[in-house]
Motif scaffolding. Structure first.
Motif, PDB file in Angstrom:
ATOM      1  N   PRO A  54       0.991  -1.324  -0.012  1.00 53.47           N
ATOM      2  CA  PRO A  54       0.062   0.048   0.237  1.00 53.47           C
ATOM      3  C   PRO A  54       0.978   1.274  -0.107  1.00 53.47           C
ATOM      4  CG  PRO A  54      -0.933  -1.543   1.471  1.00 53.47           C
ATOM      5  CD  PRO A  54       0.505  -1.970   0.945  1.00 53.47           C
ATOM      6  N   LEU A  57       0.124   3.783  -2.668  1.00 56.72           N
ATOM      7  CA  LEU A  57      -1.382   4.171  -2.545  1.00 56.72           C
ATOM      8  C   LEU A  57      -1.592   5.582  -3.164  1.00 56.72           C
ATOM      9  CD1 LEU A  57      -4.173   3.764  -1.424  1.00 56.72           C
ATOM     10  CD2 LEU A  57      -3.469   4.786   0.502  1.00 56.72           C
ATOM     11  N   SER A  58      -0.838   6.812  -2.694  1.00 56.52           N
ATOM     12  CA  SER A  58      -1.056   7.936  -3.160  1.00 56.52           C
ATOM     13  C   SER A  58      -0.629   8.411  -4.611  1.00 56.52           C
ATOM     14  CB  SER A  58      -0.224   8.945  -2.253  1.00 56.52           C
ATOM     15  OG  SER A  58       0.993   8.663  -1.915  1.00 56.52           O
ATOM     16  N   HIS A  63      -5.426   0.518  -5.369  1.00 60.58           N
ATOM     17  CA  HIS A  63      -5.009  -0.097  -4.153  1.00 60.58           C
ATOM     18  C   HIS A  63      -4.905  -1.790  -4.475  1.00 60.58           C
ATOM     19  CE1 HIS A  63      -4.644  -0.838   0.258  1.00 60.58           C
ATOM     20  NE2 HIS A  63      -4.993  -2.026  -0.021  1.00 60.58           N
ATOM     21  N   THR A  64      -3.704  -2.393  -3.920  1.00 58.94           N
ATOM     22  CA  THR A  64      -3.530  -3.890  -4.351  1.00 58.94           C
ATOM     23  C   THR A  64      -3.894  -4.914  -3.161  1.00 58.94           C
ATOM     24  OG1 THR A  64      -2.036  -3.223  -5.888  1.00 58.94           O
ATOM     25  CG2 THR A  64      -2.138  -5.635  -5.389  1.00 58.94           C
ATOM     26  N   GLN A  92     -10.617  -3.809   5.230  1.00 56.71           N
ATOM     27  CA  GLN A  92      -9.575  -3.094   4.418  1.00 56.71           C
ATOM     28  C   GLN A  92     -10.492  -2.637   3.103  1.00 56.71           C
ATOM     29  OE1 GLN A  92      -6.356  -5.661   3.445  1.00 56.71           O
ATOM     30  NE2 GLN A  92      -5.117  -3.984   2.974  1.00 56.71           N
ATOM     31  N   ILE A  96     -10.971   1.112   1.690  1.00 55.62           N
ATOM     32  CA  ILE A  96     -10.946   1.300   0.082  1.00 55.62           C
ATOM     33  C   ILE A  96     -12.208   1.888  -0.256  1.00 55.62           C
ATOM     34  CG2 ILE A  96     -10.848  -0.028  -2.060  1.00 55.62           C
ATOM     35  CD1 ILE A  96      -8.816  -2.249  -0.588  1.00 55.62           C
ATOM     36  N   ASN A  99     -12.144   5.689   1.190  1.00 59.09           N
ATOM     37  CA  ASN A  99     -10.751   6.479   0.986  1.00 59.09           C
ATOM     38  C   ASN A  99     -10.694   7.226  -0.328  1.00 59.09           C
ATOM     39  OD1 ASN A  99      -8.185   7.421   0.765  1.00 59.09           O
ATOM     40  ND2 ASN A  99      -7.404   5.980   2.217  1.00 59.09           N
ATOM     41  N   ILE A 102      -8.077   6.551  -3.120  1.00 57.57           N
ATOM     42  CA  ILE A 102      -8.069   5.164  -3.757  1.00 57.57           C
ATOM     43  C   ILE A 102      -9.169   5.035  -4.893  1.00 57.57           C
ATOM     44  CG2 ILE A 102      -8.487   2.560  -3.553  1.00 57.57           C
ATOM     45  CD1 ILE A 102      -7.702   2.715  -0.725  1.00 57.57           C
ATOM     46  N   LEU A 105      -9.243  -1.026  -7.238  1.00 58.09           N
ATOM     47  CA  LEU A 105      -8.940  -2.041  -6.664  1.00 58.09           C
ATOM     48  C   LEU A 105      -8.411  -3.351  -7.604  1.00 58.09           C
ATOM     49  CD1 LEU A 105      -8.567  -3.910  -4.031  1.00 58.09           C
ATOM     50  CD2 LEU A 105     -10.811  -4.385  -4.206  1.00 58.09           C
TER      51      LEU A 105
ATOM     52  N   ASN B  54      -9.312   2.880   8.240  1.00 56.01           N
ATOM     53  CA  ASN B  54      -8.044   3.211   7.463  1.00 56.01           C
ATOM     54  C   ASN B  54      -6.759   2.548   8.125  1.00 56.01           C
ATOM     55  OD1 ASN B  54      -8.803   4.687   5.327  1.00 56.01           O
ATOM     56  ND2 ASN B  54      -9.143   6.419   6.469  1.00 56.01           N
ATOM     57  N   LEU B  57      -5.292  -0.295   6.229  1.00 64.84           N
ATOM     58  CA  LEU B  57      -4.520  -0.090   5.049  1.00 64.84           C
ATOM     59  C   LEU B  57      -3.169   0.249   5.304  1.00 64.84           C
ATOM     60  CD1 LEU B  57      -7.077   2.491   3.093  1.00 64.84           C
ATOM     61  CD2 LEU B  57      -6.628  -0.126   2.649  1.00 64.84           C
TER      62      LEU B  57
END
Lengths: 270, 78
Positions: A54, A57-58, A63-64, A92, A96, A99, A102, A105, B54, B57
Motif C-alpha cells: 500500500p 497508494l498516493s 490499491h492492491t 480493508q 478502500i 478512502n 483510492i 482495486l 483506514n 490499510l
C-alpha cells in the motif's frame, strides 16, 4: 535475526492475555527512519515474501490486495499454512470504499481455497464496491478462490494459472441423513449461484465441470488452465499484470468521465 | 466449512499442539494489536482490532508483519 521454525510460524490468536507482557508494554516504534523502514521491508521479504504494497497508494490511486494460501475464516488454521485472514480483508475493503485517494482495486489471487463463508464474504464485498475492481489469477485460484476471481468488474487469468472446480464436502462427524446432503447442496448452490451470476458460465456448465469424473485422480471435478477458464466463460480474459493494470486504469477513467469518482461525489455533498 | 484443493489432513495437521502466546498492544486511538512475541525486541502482528477502517490499510501493521519495540530504560523513569 535468526528465528527458530516455531517463531517463523504465523497464526491468529488462540490464547490472548488481557494484560500486556512487561516486555511488550512499550508502544511500537513509528517507522520514520529510512534505515528502520529498510529493515522492516527486509524482514517482510524474509518472513512473508512480500513488501509493503500500500505504499504506492498516493501515487496512482490503485490499491492492491493479495489473496494467497488458505482463506482463513472462522477457524484459525495451524501454522504450516499461509493464510489470508478475512477479518483483515473485510475492513480493508471498507477503507478502500471510503478512502478518496483510492480510485480502483486490484486483487491478485494465488489461493488453494479455504473457508466457504469467508471466501463468499470477501467476494460479496468486492462485488458491491462502487469503485472499479480487477482480479488477476496467478498460479492458482482454486475452490473458494473461484467466486472471488469472478467478483470484480473484470477478471484476468495468466496462461499457466489453474482453477480447480470441485464439489464442497463436509469434514468431521457426518450424520448420515437426507438433511445432511440437503445442507451440503444448499452450500454448493450458494457458490454456484454467485459464480454463474458474476460470469458468463451457465449453471449447467458449472455443475458439469464440478462433477466431472475423468479429470482428477483423487477427486471429482475439473482443472481449468488459463484459456480453458476464458473459453468456458468463467474468466473474462487471459492476461497478466500489465493488462490487468491497464484495464483497471481504463475502468477508473471511464468512471471519472461519468462523474462517478469519489472526488465528484465529495463535491456534490452539501 | 473448508473448501480447498489441499488435503484436509495437511491443512489441519498440528492444530491440537500449536499454542503460541499472544499479547495485546495498544494501538493508536483505542485500537489494539494482538501480537505474537518473537524475542525481546520484536513481535509478529497477528490481528488488528480497530474501529478506524483506514488503520487496516497501514502496511506496517498488517498481519504477519514484524514490529520492533524500543527497550525500556528503567533508570530514566525514576
Amino acid at each position: 535475526m535468526t528465528l527458530s521454525p516455531r517463531q517463523r510460524r504465523s497464526s491468529s490468536a488462540r490464547r490472548v492475555r488481557t494484560t500486556p507482557h512487561p516486555a511488550l508494554q512499550e508502544q511500537p516504534k513509528t517507522h520514520t527512519q529510512e534505515k528502520e523502514k529498510g529493515q522492516d521491508v527486509l524482514q517482510n521479504i524474509q518472513q512473508l515474501g512480500q513488501t509493503n504494497i500500500p505504499q504506492q497508494l498516493s501515487e496512482n490511486g490503485i490499491h492492491t490486495i493479495t489473496i494467497i494460501g488458505q482463506i482463513e475464516g472462522h477457524i484459525t488454521l495451524p501454522p504450516q499454512n499461509k493464510t489470508t485472514k478475512y477479518e483483515h480483508i473485510i475492513p480493508q475493503l471498507v477503507a478502500i470504499e471510503q478512502n478518496p485517494k483510492i480510485q480502483g482495486l486490484l486483487v491478485i489471487l494465488n489461493t488453494v481455497g479455504g473457508d466457504v463463508e469467508a471466501g463468499l464474504a470477501i467476494a460479496e464485498m468486492i462485488d458491491t464496491l462502487t469503485k472499479p475492481s480487477v482480479t488477476l489469477v496467478l498460479g492458482g485460484g482454486h475452490s473458494i478462490g473461484v467466486p472471488i476471481a469472478v467478483s470484480s468488474d473484470y477478471s484476468f487469468i495468466t496462461e499457466t494459472a489453474t482453477m480447480t472446480i470441485h464439489p464442497i464436502r463436509l469434514t468431521g462427524l457426518v450424520i448420515g441423513v437426507p438433511q445432511t446432503y440437503e445442507y451440503l447442496d444448499k452450500m454448493q448452490d450458494r457458490v454456484i449461484k454467485f459464480v454463474t451470476s458474476h460470469s458468463r458460465i451457465t449453471k449447467e456448465k458449472f455443475r458439469q465441470v464440478m462433477f466431472c469424473t475423468n479429470q482428477l485422480a483423487r477427486d471429482i471435478g475439473t482443472v481449468m488452465v488459463g484459456k480453458d477458464a476464458v473459453d468456458d466463460g468463467l474468466i473474462d480474459e487471459v492476461g497478466g499484470l500489465g493488462q490487468a493494470i491497464a484495464k483497471l486504469q481504463s475502468l477508473i477513467k471511464a468512471r471519472e468521465s461519468k462523474g462517478g469518482s469519489t472526488d465528484a461525489l465529495d463535491s456534490d455533498a452539501p | 466449512m473448508l473448501w480447498t484443493v489441499m488435503p484436509l489432513e495437511a491443512v489441519l495437521d498440528g492444530s491440537d499442539s500449536y499454542e503460541p502466546e499472544y499479547f495485546d498492544v495498544p494501538w493508536n486511538d483505542g485500537g489494539r494489536l494482538i501480537v505474537e512475541k518473537l524475542n525481546m525486541d520484536s513481535a509478529r502482528v497477528v490481528r488488528l482490532i480497530s474501529g478506524n477502517a483506514n488503520d487496516y490499510l497501514d502496511a506496517s501493521i498488517q498481519p504477519g508483519t514484524i514490529i520492533q519495540y524500543a527497550p525500556k530504560n528503567q533508570a530514566s523513569k525514576q
